[in-house]
Design a protein around this motif. Structure first.
Motif, PDB file in Angstrom:
ATOM      1  N   ASN A  17       6.846  14.979  -2.776  1.00  0.00           N
ATOM      2  CA  ASN A  17       6.103  13.747  -2.545  1.00  0.00           C
ATOM      3  C   ASN A  17       6.826  12.896  -1.508  1.00  0.00           C
ATOM      4  O   ASN A  17       7.941  12.416  -1.747  1.00  0.00           O
ATOM      5  N   CYS A  18       6.180  12.716  -0.373  1.00  0.00           N
ATOM      6  CA  CYS A  18       6.658  11.800   0.659  1.00  0.00           C
ATOM      7  C   CYS A  18       5.812  10.542   0.561  1.00  0.00           C
ATOM      8  O   CYS A  18       4.592  10.595   0.699  1.00  0.00           O
ATOM      9  N   HIS A  19       6.450   9.403   0.310  1.00  0.00           N
ATOM     10  CA  HIS A  19       5.728   8.152   0.107  1.00  0.00           C
ATOM     11  C   HIS A  19       5.816   7.282   1.365  1.00  0.00           C
ATOM     12  O   HIS A  19       6.913   6.947   1.813  1.00  0.00           O
TER      13      HIS A  19
ATOM     14  N   LYS B 234       0.850  -1.177   0.000  1.00  0.00           N
ATOM     15  CA  LYS B 234       0.000   0.000   0.000  1.00  0.00           C
ATOM     16  C   LYS B 234       0.891   1.234   0.000  1.00  0.00           C
ATOM     17  O   LYS B 234       1.817   1.342   0.813  1.00  0.00           O
ATOM     18  N   VAL B 235       0.630   2.164  -0.912  1.00  0.00           N
ATOM     19  CA  VAL B 235       1.415   3.384  -1.023  1.00  0.00           C
ATOM     20  C   VAL B 235       0.510   4.584  -0.773  1.00  0.00           C
ATOM     21  O   VAL B 235      -0.519   4.746  -1.433  1.00  0.00           O
ATOM     22  N   VAL B 236       0.875   5.407   0.192  1.00  0.00           N
ATOM     23  CA  VAL B 236       0.185   6.667   0.459  1.00  0.00           C
ATOM     24  C   VAL B 236       1.191   7.782   0.216  1.00  0.00           C
ATOM     25  O   VAL B 236       2.277   7.796   0.800  1.00  0.00           O
ATOM     26  N   THR B 237       0.838   8.709  -0.664  1.00  0.00           N
ATOM     27  CA  THR B 237       1.729   9.809  -1.015  1.00  0.00           C
ATOM     28  C   THR B 237       1.206  11.101  -0.400  1.00  0.00           C
ATOM     29  O   THR B 237       0.046  11.471  -0.610  1.00  0.00           O
ATOM     30  N   LEU B 238       2.078  11.767   0.348  1.00  0.00           N
ATOM     31  CA  LEU B 238       1.758  13.049   0.966  1.00  0.00           C
ATOM     32  C   LEU B 238       2.562  14.142   0.280  1.00  0.00           C
ATOM     33  O   LEU B 238       3.746  13.956  -0.004  1.00  0.00           O
ATOM     34  N   SER B 239       1.949  15.276   0.034  1.00  0.00           N
ATOM     35  CA  SER B 239       2.657  16.429  -0.516  1.00  0.00           C
ATOM     36  C   SER B 239       3.051  17.320   0.651  1.00  0.00           C
ATOM     37  O   SER B 239       2.188  17.826   1.369  1.00  0.00           O
ATOM     38  N   VAL B 240       4.364  17.501   0.867  1.00  0.00           N
ATOM     39  CA  VAL B 240       4.834  18.203   2.062  1.00  0.00           C
ATOM     40  C   VAL B 240       5.795  19.324   1.700  1.00  0.00           C
ATOM     41  O   VAL B 240       6.499  19.272   0.686  1.00  0.00           O
ATOM     42  N   GLY B 241       5.819  20.344   2.550  1.00  0.00           N
ATOM     43  CA  GLY B 241       6.791  21.412   2.414  1.00  0.00           C
ATOM     44  C   GLY B 241       6.438  22.434   1.355  1.00  0.00           C
ATOM     45  O   GLY B 241       5.481  22.285   0.588  1.00  0.00           O
ATOM     46  N   GLU B 242       7.256  23.479   1.301  1.00  0.00           N
ATOM     47  CA  GLU B 242       7.017  24.590   0.385  1.00  0.00           C
ATOM     48  C   GLU B 242       7.155  24.190  -1.077  1.00  0.00           C
ATOM     49  O   GLU B 242       6.577  24.827  -1.955  1.00  0.00           O
TER      50      GLU B 242
ATOM     51  N   VAL C 281       9.257   5.106   5.084  1.00  0.00           N
ATOM     52  CA  VAL C 281       8.928   6.427   4.548  1.00  0.00           C
ATOM     53  C   VAL C 281      10.030   6.811   3.578  1.00  0.00           C
ATOM     54  O   VAL C 281      11.225   6.724   3.905  1.00  0.00           O
ATOM     55  N   ILE C 282       9.645   7.220   2.386  1.00  0.00           N
ATOM     56  CA  ILE C 282      10.591   7.669   1.365  1.00  0.00           C
ATOM     57  C   ILE C 282      10.466   9.182   1.224  1.00  0.00           C
ATOM     58  O   ILE C 282       9.391   9.707   0.962  1.00  0.00           O
ATOM     59  N   ASP C 283      11.570   9.878   1.430  1.00  0.00           N
ATOM     60  CA  ASP C 283      11.671  11.332   1.236  1.00  0.00           C
ATOM     61  C   ASP C 283      10.728  12.161   2.108  1.00  0.00           C
ATOM     62  O   ASP C 283       9.854  12.888   1.607  1.00  0.00           O
ATOM     63  N   PRO C 284      10.915  12.108   3.436  1.00  0.00           N
ATOM     64  CA  PRO C 284      10.132  12.975   4.321  1.00  0.00           C
ATOM     65  C   PRO C 284      10.714  14.388   4.316  1.00  0.00           C
ATOM     66  O   PRO C 284      11.527  14.754   5.156  1.00  0.00           O
ATOM     67  N   GLY C 285      10.293  15.191   3.382  1.00  0.00           N
ATOM     68  CA  GLY C 285      10.914  16.489   3.158  1.00  0.00           C
ATOM     69  C   GLY C 285      10.583  17.547   4.176  1.00  0.00           C
ATOM     70  O   GLY C 285      11.331  18.502   4.360  1.00  0.00           O
ATOM     71  N   ALA C 286       9.447  17.416   4.857  1.00  0.00           N
ATOM     72  CA  ALA C 286       9.004  18.413   5.835  1.00  0.00           C
ATOM     73  C   ALA C 286       7.795  17.830   6.567  1.00  0.00           C
ATOM     74  O   ALA C 286       7.331  16.735   6.250  1.00  0.00           O
TER      75      ALA C 286
END
Length: 204
Positions: A14-16, A2-10, A28-33
């Motif tokens: 995409n944080c997956h 299951k993949v949930v993609t969040l849009s984070v930061g300025e 978690v892949i790429d937790p940018g903010a």
């Protein structure tokens, strides 16, 4: 999977969150903010975080890694050539407005390594070009590409360490040779597929 993609930061990175439904273990892949937001979504999913994976060391992909590492006591994994950016951001330093906890003891990933969580396993592909240490994560049907490729576009190469020839070579040899139905989860923007990019990406 299951993949949930969040849009984070300025920069709307995409944080997956990638979850094994059987064990509820996830990465978690790429937790940018927005570390607290990411952690809350993992909790809502009933997930147990096992690792944080960075496709590359740019600030918009790493900003909440230290927060999540400290909160969950899990490793942060990154490609070797980009690991230095976690302790010495260099040219990116002016972009950090609020500095959270730093990453400690990053785990280095190289070609052919695997990231396992529950019954799921993603293979590490070294995919430099956007940055020297960029990696992608692959399992049949799924590619998490970071800023290597976007829907009908490719990653920028005008930042320090970027290499346009290398990026296009990697895309043609390693991504466009994957099955056409492979879903690509990029670092920004919409998901796409290898088949769609073969037919519609003007850079390829």
């Amino acid at each position: 999977m299951k993949v949930v993609t969040l849009s984070v930061g300025e920069l709307s990175t995409n944080c997956h969150i990638v979850l094994d439904p059987k064990s509820c273990r996830c990465i978690v892949i790429d937790p940018g903010a927005e570390g607290q937001y990411i952690a809350a979504r993992i909790s809502e999913m009933g997930g147990t975080l096992r690792a944080i994976v960075l496709t590359h060391g740019h600030f918009d992909h790493t900003g909440a890694a230290g927060y999540l590492q400290k909160a969950a006591k899990v490793p942060v994994m990154v490609g070797e050539a980009d690991a230095i950016l976690l302790s010495d951001p260099g040219w990116m330093a002016p972009f950090f407005r609020e500095v959270g906890p730093g990453v400690t003891d990053a785990t280095i990933l190289t070609e052919g390594d695997t990231v396992s969580f529950g019954e799921m396993c993603l293979k590490v592909l070294e995919t430099p070009g956007h940055s020297p240490g960029s990696i992608s994560l692959y399992c049949p049907g799924h590619l998490f590409s970071g800023d290597l490729i976007f829907r009908e576009s490719v990653g920028r190469t005008d930042l320090p360490g970027g290499d346009p020839e290398r990026l296009l070579d990697i895309l043609n040899r390693r991504v466009m040779t994957l099955p056409s139905e492979t879903r690509i989860y990029p670092g920004h923007g919409e998901t796409t597929t290898v088949g769609h990019e073969k037919n519609h990406n003007p850079f390829l």
